[in-house]
Write an enzyme that holds these catalytic residues in place. Structure first.
Site, mmCIF file in Angstrom:
data_model
loop_
_atom_site.group_PDB
_atom_site.id
_atom_site.type_symbol
_atom_site.label_atom_id
_atom_site.label_comp_id
_atom_site.label_asym_id
_atom_site.label_seq_id
_atom_site.Cartn_x
_atom_site.Cartn_y
_atom_site.Cartn_z
ATOM 1 N N SER A 130 0.726 -1.321 0.578
ATOM 2 C CA SER A 130 0.017 0.116 -0.314
ATOM 3 C C SER A 130 0.981 0.996 -0.007
ATOM 4 O O SER A 130 1.622 1.952 -1.876
ATOM 5 C CB SER A 130 -1.021 -0.292 1.247
ATOM 6 O OG SER A 130 -2.034 0.992 1.370
ATOM 7 N N ASP A 181 -0.984 1.687 -3.729
ATOM 8 C CA ASP A 181 -1.889 0.469 -4.428
ATOM 9 C C ASP A 181 -3.729 1.315 -5.104
ATOM 10 O O ASP A 181 -4.265 0.317 -5.121
ATOM 11 C CB ASP A 181 -2.419 -0.672 -3.621
ATOM 12 C CG ASP A 181 -2.822 -0.060 -1.791
ATOM 13 O OD1 ASP A 181 -2.865 0.762 -1.442
ATOM 14 O OD2 ASP A 181 -3.364 -1.199 -1.460
ATOM 15 N N ASP A 204 -6.154 2.390 -3.327
ATOM 16 C CA ASP A 204 -7.168 2.276 -1.934
ATOM 17 C C ASP A 204 -7.855 3.724 -1.170
ATOM 18 O O ASP A 204 -8.374 3.670 -1.024
ATOM 19 C CB ASP A 204 -7.962 0.691 -1.553
ATOM 20 C CG ASP A 204 -6.113 0.665 -0.724
ATOM 21 O OD1 ASP A 204 -5.695 1.965 -0.424
ATOM 22 O OD2 ASP A 204 -6.336 0.333 0.578
ATOM 23 N N SER A 245 0.794 1.269 16.477
ATOM 24 C CA SER A 245 0.264 1.195 14.557
ATOM 25 C C SER A 245 0.384 -0.944 14.152
ATOM 26 O O SER A 245 0.755 -1.435 14.915
ATOM 27 C CB SER A 245 1.600 1.686 13.594
ATOM 28 O OG SER A 245 1.501 0.872 12.510
HETATM 29 C C1 16G Z 1 -3.525 -0.023 6.801
HETATM 30 C C2 16G Z 1 -5.641 0.383 6.196
HETATM 31 C C3 16G Z 1 -5.690 0.995 6.892
HETATM 32 C C4 16G Z 1 -5.859 2.133 7.613
HETATM 33 C C5 16G Z 1 -4.172 2.570 7.555
HETATM 34 C C6 16G Z 1 -3.678 2.324 9.389
HETATM 35 C C7 16G Z 1 -6.588 -1.456 4.619
HETATM 36 C C8 16G Z 1 -7.602 -1.566 3.973
HETATM 37 N N1 16G Z 1 -5.900 -0.041 5.731
HETATM 38 O O1 16G Z 1 -3.238 1.230 5.778
HETATM 39 O O2 16G Z 1 -7.147 1.147 6.898
HETATM 40 O O3 16G Z 1 -5.641 3.163 8.335
HETATM 41 O O4 16G Z 1 -3.429 0.670 7.983
HETATM 42 O O5 16G Z 1 -1.984 2.093 9.307
HETATM 43 O O6 16G Z 1 -7.776 -1.691 6.285
HETATM 44 P P1 16G Z 1 -1.799 2.038 11.152
HETATM 45 O O7 16G Z 1 -2.270 0.822 12.154
HETATM 46 O O8 16G Z 1 -0.184 1.806 10.446
HETATM 47 O O9 16G Z 1 -1.724 3.376 11.803
HETATM 48 MG MG MG Z 2 -3.417 1.487 0.191
#
Ligand code: 16G
Ligand code: MG
Length: 615
Positions: A84, A329, A331, A567
């Site tokens: 991503s 990616d 999205d 995270s």
């Molecule tokens: C991923 C998640 C996104 C979320 C982010 C948080 C999907 C498809 N994507 O990119 O929704 O906001 O993680 O990242 O679920 P973090 O946990 O590192 O803060």
């Molecule tokens: Mg993405």
């Protein structure tokens, strides 16, 4: 092949005799767990690590996806190879269940167990358990003692290590006897779309079933054009000079190549005489023109609140009045523009939620003035700017729910609570889900309004609402489809980005991250608005928020707010703060960083105070 042509998937049939245990064990043993990994975790959106650490997971996930398909009696599932918005050295895998959405939570646990099985013997034991489960669930399909039919769709992003990792997944899934449909380089939402459309019986009947790349573009373009064609009422239905060219920053990733292919359909629409309101799409930051996601793309723009670097030569002199940034990616999408004084303005996922939910609600009210027939609402996360939540509640007058970060949580909440559930994370990931009551509402409105004048406002609303489920990706957030939806709404409203931006002003905010030895020492409540451990951390954060409220004299207005969470995609603890001034937000975030460092085992020197320099 012409670079604008959609590509066809490659189909690999599974081994006619699935590998025997000894051969499967050899495949697993050939890709051992690296010593630096104590435990692979599934994270917010699947497995995500530095690419060199992933072959072990990918072999096992090839086997796993085949078993997941078997457990669903041959329904088709998917695996997307991408990290991503992460930097180029990382990679990962997002898994799609047969409805096109995220993998079922119970199976997430099986995936984690298989990824972490200490050796092939333990892995085989798990494989047997899951195989037996699949056979037990579908005895008719397994009369000869074999697993039911298995089909796995695979897609990958543009990272240099994605093809070899994809090859491992293909090999392992085929070894189980699964058919693999390899879509090559696609965006994450495209892969989810293919899976959703491959299982046609799970698709709402108003969405035409199209399980390939050209079908994906066509459905989106046709519904988009149909929406534009309704622009015949009120002061809207205008493409302003400021929205005539839409500049798309593809983050030097897959989204840029795909928008380029989408252009073909635009050209076709123009050739067929559909010129009403079509903007010129100008894509910049193609793969290879700059480093993936670096100083460009949705994650950079939204987190840093800065314009993207434009790597493409074709970007010279480009208008900055109407721009979007995708992530690696595709999205996620955010919008942004530069005003006449050169100031940068960001329109993030919160602004998209406000625009989209108010549009849908207005259209529904044209048919059902009481607004009782269909329950609408917005799902946000703790990252939603406080001003957006207030605006949604007080001005749009819609229901708002705060869910845990990550699509699997916001998607589930939207699906569970609302007939029309809009969800957008502030980072730009989101979509609109339409439930059975919405389709019933459309069917009964259709029957009721049949024969009434076409330009009757309720009829126009019906035409608008009817095309939305095809335009808006029903499986996951989709940068391209969200971009087209927003563009169409702006056109129908007769707005440009500055009008949209003025709906409300964001509270100044700051995001940061802190490295700690073990981020699992921090736990939070369900929607991540408060830390539950270490206890002293939340007490200290609350004291800092209270002190800031007093300092800013925030009585009556939105209160300063700060939360922290581990995270799910990176080895770090995230910090979010908002206050009535940027200085206040910076200071609150700085204080939270120091607290985390002190109370949660910070690594290295204590963090320095943050200072935001605006352009
Ligand atoms: C991923 C998640 C996104 C979320 C982010 C948080 C999907 C498809 N994507 O990119 O929704 O906001 O993680 O990242 O679920 P973090 O946990 O590192 O803060
Ligand atoms: Mg993405």
């Amino acid at each position: 092949m012409h670079r604008n042509m959609p590509t066809s998937p490659k189909i690999y049939h599974g081994n006619s005799t699935p590998l025997a245990d000894a051969e499967l064990a050899a495949l697993i043993d050939a890709h051992p767990k690296p010593s630096s990994i104590s435990e692979y975790s599934y994270g917010t959106a699947g497995f995500r690590y530095e690419a060199g650490l992933l072959p072990c997971v990918f072999v096992r996930m090839g086997i796993f996806t085949a078993l997941r398909s078997a457990s669903l009696g041959g329904e088709e599932v998917g695996a997307m190879i991408t990290a991503s918005h992460n930097a180029e050295p990382d990679n990962g895998m997002k898994l799609a269940d047969s409805h096109g959405g995220m993998l079922d939570a119970a199976w997430e646990e099986h995936a984690v167990s298989l990824a972490n099985a200490p050796d092939s013997k333990h892995a085989l034991a798990l494989i047997h358990t899951l195989s037996d489960y699949a056979k037990g669930n579908h005895p008719d399909a397994t009369a000869d003692g074999r697993l039911p039919k298995m089909v796995v769709h695979i897609g990958r992003d543009t990272r240099s290590h994605s093809p070899p990792l994809a090859a491992l997944v293909i090999r392992a899934a085929r070894a189980m006897g699964a058919t693999v449909i390899d879509h090559g380089e696609v965006s994450t939402p495209m892969l989810h779309h293919f899976v959703m459309h491959a299982n046609g019986h799970l698709l709402p009947s108003s969405i035409p079933q199209r399980c390939n790349e050209s079908g994906y573009y066509e459905i989106m373009a046709m519904s988009y054009a149909a929406l534009l064609r309704t622009g015949t009422v009120g002061s809207g239905g205008k493409r302003l000079p400021t929205t005539s060219t839409l500049v798309i920053d593809g983050a030097c990733g897959i989204g840029a190549s795909k928008v380029d292919k989408f252009q073909r359909i635009f050209a076709k629409l123009r050739a067929e005489g559909c010129t009403t309101g079509l903007p010129v799409l100008h894509t910049v930051n193609f793969p290879g023109e700059g480093p993936l996601n670096e100083e460009c793309g949705a994650e950079f723009v939204q987190k840093q609140q800065l314009p993207p670097k434009l790597y493409s030569k074709s970007a010279a002199g480009v208008s900055k009045e109407y721009m979007t940034s995708f992530d690696g990616d595709a999205d996620r999408v955010v919008f942004h523009f530069e005003d006449k004084s050169g100031k940068f303005h960001l329109l993030d996922g919160d602004k998209i939620a406000v625009l989209v939910s108010s549009f849908i609600q207005d259209e529904l009210r044209c048919i059902d003035p009481d607004g009782k027939a269909v329950k609408c609402g917005v799902v946000q996360t703790a990252y939603a700017n406080g001003s957006s939540t207030l605006y949604l509640k007080n001005v749009v007058k819609t229901n708002v729910i705060i869910a845990k970060t990550g699509v699997k949580f916001v998607h589930a909440a939207a699906h569970h609570h609302f007939d029309v559930g809009v969800y957008f994370e502030a980072n730009g990931h989101g979509t609109v889900l339409f439930g059975p009551k919405f389709y019933d509402f459309i069917a009964s409105a259709d029957a009721r309004l049949r024969g009434t004048p076409r330009h009757n406002r309720a009829n126009i609303a019906l035409r608008r609402l009817r095309v939305l489920p095809a335009l808006v990706n029903q499986s996951v957030g989709d940068a391209m489809s969200d971009m087209m939806l927003v563009d169409a709404i702006l056109f129908l409203r007769g707005w440009d980005l500055s009008t949209w931006a003025r709906l409300y002003s964001d509270m100044p905010s700051k995001q940061a991250k802190v490295k700690v030895a073990d981020r699992t020492v921090i736990t939070t409540n369900d929607n991540e608005t408060a830390a539950t451990a270490p206890v002293a951390l939340q007490i200290a954060l609350q004291a800092a928020m209270d002190a800031m409220a007093t300092q800013e004299n925030a009585d009556g207005g939105p209160k300063p707010r700060c939360f922290v969470r581990p995270s799910g995609t990176e080895d770090a603890v995230r910090v979010y703060a908002e206050a009535n001034t940027q200085k206040g937000a910076d200071s609150l975030a700085s204080e939270a960083m120091v607290l985390i460092h002190k109370l949660c085992g910070g690594v290295g020197e204590p963090p320095q105070p943050l200072i935001t320099n605006r352009l």
